[in-house]
Design a protein around this motif. Structure first.
Motif, mmCIF file in Angstrom:
data_model
loop_
_atom_site.group_PDB
_atom_site.id
_atom_site.type_symbol
_atom_site.label_atom_id
_atom_site.label_comp_id
_atom_site.label_asym_id
_atom_site.label_seq_id
_atom_site.Cartn_x
_atom_site.Cartn_y
_atom_site.Cartn_z
ATOM 1 N N PHE A 51 -14.798 -1.123 -0.745
ATOM 2 C CA PHE A 51 -15.044 0.030 -1.956
ATOM 3 C C PHE A 51 -14.422 1.280 -1.354
ATOM 4 O O PHE A 51 -13.949 2.228 -2.489
ATOM 5 C CB PHE A 51 -16.582 0.208 -2.147
ATOM 6 N N TYR A 52 -14.205 1.812 -0.218
ATOM 7 C CA TYR A 52 -14.063 3.181 0.007
ATOM 8 C C TYR A 52 -12.561 3.059 0.491
ATOM 9 O O TYR A 52 -11.935 4.082 1.121
ATOM 10 C CB TYR A 52 -14.782 3.382 1.328
ATOM 11 N N SER A 53 -11.899 1.805 0.468
ATOM 12 C CA SER A 53 -10.348 1.925 1.039
ATOM 13 C C SER A 53 -9.538 1.371 -0.250
ATOM 14 O O SER A 53 -9.848 0.394 -0.684
ATOM 15 C CB SER A 53 -10.193 1.000 2.166
ATOM 16 N N ILE A 54 -8.228 1.849 -0.404
ATOM 17 C CA ILE A 54 -7.342 1.184 -1.395
ATOM 18 C C ILE A 54 -5.890 1.161 -0.656
ATOM 19 O O ILE A 54 -5.731 2.332 -0.110
ATOM 20 C CB ILE A 54 -7.380 2.296 -2.657
ATOM 21 N N ASN A 55 -5.311 0.157 -0.588
ATOM 22 C CA ASN A 55 -3.914 0.058 -0.076
ATOM 23 C C ASN A 55 -3.026 -0.157 -1.164
ATOM 24 O O ASN A 55 -2.888 -0.873 -2.069
ATOM 25 C CB ASN A 55 -4.011 -1.166 0.788
ATOM 26 N N VAL A 56 -1.930 0.716 -1.252
ATOM 27 C CA VAL A 56 -1.176 0.790 -1.982
ATOM 28 C C VAL A 56 0.330 0.458 -1.492
ATOM 29 O O VAL A 56 1.018 0.954 -0.450
ATOM 30 C CB VAL A 56 -0.816 2.306 -2.901
ATOM 31 N N PRO A 57 1.234 -0.701 -2.053
ATOM 32 C CA PRO A 57 2.222 -1.189 -1.155
ATOM 33 C C PRO A 57 3.393 -0.169 -1.205
ATOM 34 O O PRO A 57 4.290 -0.348 -0.470
ATOM 35 C CB PRO A 57 2.569 -2.390 -1.954
#
Length: 692
Positions: free
Chosen positions: A470-476
């Protein structure tokens, strides 16, 4: 003739010498009376001392976890005075003299680790205090004995003589504990042959007027904004943090009143209002105030009331093109959030080698102005020291003077290109313990062949509040960053899931299960109720914070009041006081089952369920099975046994490990000794819960 001349000359010199002596005596400065400094114990809390300002001596050995401290620089009044002084760096563990000034309560206290002492966080408290070097301030008379809110003896040393004074004064209400209130008079019994300077008493009307006159003491200018505000504490500006090497950069004081009373330190941040008379500020008309026009103010998205700090990556690795994409992303987030005074507020800290605040929470009050300011940010360059930036934000950003609102969750969103160049785990842990919700947006994370270059593997999981994604977003790619604007805003605004805003004092449903059997007796039962009240009053009680319920049992069980019955601390304490002694047998097992059904089955999903059971004897029925069922349903059980309570039953009732959840006292009058220990264990357990 010679005799007459000699007489005249002798007379002249006699008069001259007399006049000279008289003149010297007249100009001689009076000796200052010696200040007798009372000594206080390590466990004395500021709230227990009525005096609004005093100098005291701390003994050696106060640096101990059992002497709890809440806050940083400004401490909640139920902190240990001496351990707070060690935390602030005024003294060390060898003790020494300190000056204590009471100030008003604050909406939030930040925990930190400093000088070997870990202070805890607290959402709000009714009274605060400041600690400084134990030197008297000019024009202030300090007491040689301290006035306590309960019976307390104070030893004062005078030469070789030692005198013990016994003081009695009523327990103050919250109103009487504020810094601008006149202390309750104290009755003192002393040896008539010993005289010690007594504190000067200021009439209530004079003290209140003086405090009111300093309400707006210390104006400052906000950076990048034509707005005036009042400073919470002049003494908080440009404080060099101990063991950090980082100096707090606060707004510079344009005008500042001389510190004559701690009252001017107690004021919350307040915006300057158009049309405010110069006389209302407490300054003379000779001082020019030329505020620029206020920016337009928006109420904002009221369904998303959060205080938000973005840590933007200004390192050289990101490059100029991607830095521009990052600024565009932040501008789009500001637009999607709906910035406003009644909604989300947003500030930005840029990090490289060192972090710096671009603007704080109160600098901009609408999305348009915020977006325009973001476009003007210049890249810092340097490394990607995220850990250093998180430590900076924890200590410097979420302050009342910077627009922190207290009632709004604190959120940090870290944008990082690739991976950090320093370690983040310790700084993140301290930030989480301070109630800060940490999100990570990682862009172009390390490829498989680059992972050996990462200083701290799995740095995101070590940093965020929960490791459930929920607290992390990985963007390529930086070019797809715009796609995560709405998902990020949705998560940041989901305040029910911002679990790091929860503290051990504001996030529990506490159910007391009280033995009312015949062996307790009426007098001891009242002692038990006082014990229950002393625990309850340490928590922040409301329908959205900690809630309290109670069950009394003998052979039978009775619901005294449920979790949703009372929503204020005052009502809860009154309800505890009204509980009537029942008398009968002791069926503890049935009582646990009853509490599980009548109290904890109706607990809110986001609350920690805590059962505190007090008994004085062996149960007539089995306790192990009901206790096990309660544990399986998520109830954290504490057992307190008195007198003839069975140790094996206390251990069966308590949650593992038993030694941290089970206590025994030989008599009812010693129950009070475990109030602090019980609350400390509840908080320690809360702070160590798994983050998945």
């Amino acid at each position: 003739l010679l005799t007459m001349k000699a007489t005249v000359i002798a007379t002249f010199f006699g008069v001259f010498l007399t006049c000279t002596y008289t003149a010297k005596e007249a100009t001689k400065k009076p000796k200052k009376p010696k200040l007798y400094v009372p000594q206080i114990d390590c466990d004395v809390k500021a709230g227990k001392i009525i005096n609004p300002e005093f100098i005291a001596k701390c003994p050696p050995g106060c640096q101990d976890v059992k002497h709890r401290v809440y806050g940083t620089d400004i401490y909640a009044s139920f902190s240990s005075v001496c351990n707070a002084a060690i935390h602030s760096g005024i003294i060390d563990n060898t003790g020494g003299k300190i000056l204590v000034q009471k100030v008003a309560g604050h909406s939030g206290y930040r925990g930190s680790f400093s000088n070997g002492v870990r202070s805890l966080s607290l959402p709000r408290w009714r009274e605060s205090f400041l600690v400084s070097e134990g030197k008297p301030r000019k024009g202030v008379t300090y007491p040689s004995t301290l006035e306590y809110s309960t019976s307390k003896s104070t030893t004062v040393k005078s030469g070789d003589a030692v005198r013990r004074e016994y003081q009695t004064s009523p327990v103050p209400t919250p109103a009487t504990q504020m810094a601008t209130t006149t202390p309750t008079p104290t009755t003192t019994t002393t040896d008539p042959s010993t005289t010690v300077p007594q504190p000067t008493t200021t009439p209530a009307t004079t003290r209140t007027t003086a405090a009111a006159a300093k309400t707006r003491a210390g104006l400052y200018r906000d950076r990048d904004m034509g707005q005036w505000g009042t400073s919470t504490s002049a003494s908080n500006r440009n404080i060099v943090r101990h063991n950090t090497g980082i100096q707090r950069q606060e707004p510079v004081a344009t005008f500042q009143r001389a510190a004559g009373s701690p009252a001017h330190l107690a004021m919350e941040t307040d915006s300057w209002k158009p049309g405010l008379s110069i006389f209302d500020t407490g300054f003379s008309s000779k001082e020019e105030l030329n505020p620029k026009p206020l920016e337009s103010i928006s109420q904002g998205n009221q369904n998303c009331k959060v205080d938000l700090s973005f840590l933007m990556d200004g390192s050289w690795s990101i490059g100029k093109r991607r830095f521009q994409l990052q600024k565009r992303f932040l501008g789009n987030v500001a637009q999607a959030l709906g910035i406003g005074r009644a909604g989300p507020l947003m500030g930005i800290v840029q990090y490289g080698d060192d972090p710096s605040t671009e603007f704080n929470l109160q600098t901009y009050a609408n999305s348009k102005d915020l977006r325009n300011a973001i476009e003007k940010i210049q890249q810092k360059g340097g490394l990607s020291n995220v850990g250093k930036a998180l430590s900076f934000v924890n200590k410097n950003f979420f302050l009342d003077a910077n627009g922190n609102r207290g009632g709004a969750p604190n959120v940090v969103v870290v944008v990082v290109d690739g991976w950090p160049t320093d370690r983040v785990e310790e700084a993140s842990r301290l930030a989480r313990e301070s109630g800060i919700n940490i999100f990570f947006v990682t862009v172009e994370a390390a490829a498989q062949n680059e992972k050996q270059n990462v200083i701290e593997p799995n740095f995101v999981d070590k940093a965020v509040c929960r490791t459930n994604g929920f607290y992390s977003i990985n963007v390529p790619s930086w070019f797809s960053l715009h796609k995560v604007v709405q998902p990020l805003v949705k998560r940041v605004c989901d305040t029910d899931r911002l679990v790091c805003s929860k503290t051990c004092l504001n996030s529990a449903d506490i159910g007391f299960v009280i033995d009312g059997s015949s062996s307790v007796g009426t007098s001891n039962f009242r002692t038990v109720l006082q014990f229950v009240a002393n625990i309850s009053k340490e928590f922040e009680i409301s329908d959205t914070d900690t809630r309290v319920g109670a069950v009394q049992y003998t052979y039978e069980q009775r619901l005294e009041f449920s979790f949703d019955k009372y929503s204020t601390k005052e009502d809860v304490l009154s309800a505890i006081k009204r509980i009537s002694y029942w008398s009968g047998g002791t069926s503890t097992g049935a009582a646990i089952s009853y509490a599980s059904e009548q109290l904890f089955s109706k607990s809110k999903p986001n609350k920690r369920k805590i059962m505190i059971l007090i008994t004085d004897g062996r149960s007539y029925d089995d306790v192990s099975v009901p206790a096990m069922e309660a544990h399986q349903n998520g109830v954290i059980a504490y057992s307190i046994g008195v007198a003839w309570a069975a140790p094996d039953e206390l251990e069966a009732i308590a949650t593992d490990p038993d030694k941290e959840h089970s206590f025994f006292v030989d008599e009812f009058d010693n129950l009070y000794r475990y109030v602090n220990q019980l609350i400390q264990n509840i908080c320690t357990e809360f702070n160590s819960q798994p983050r998945n």
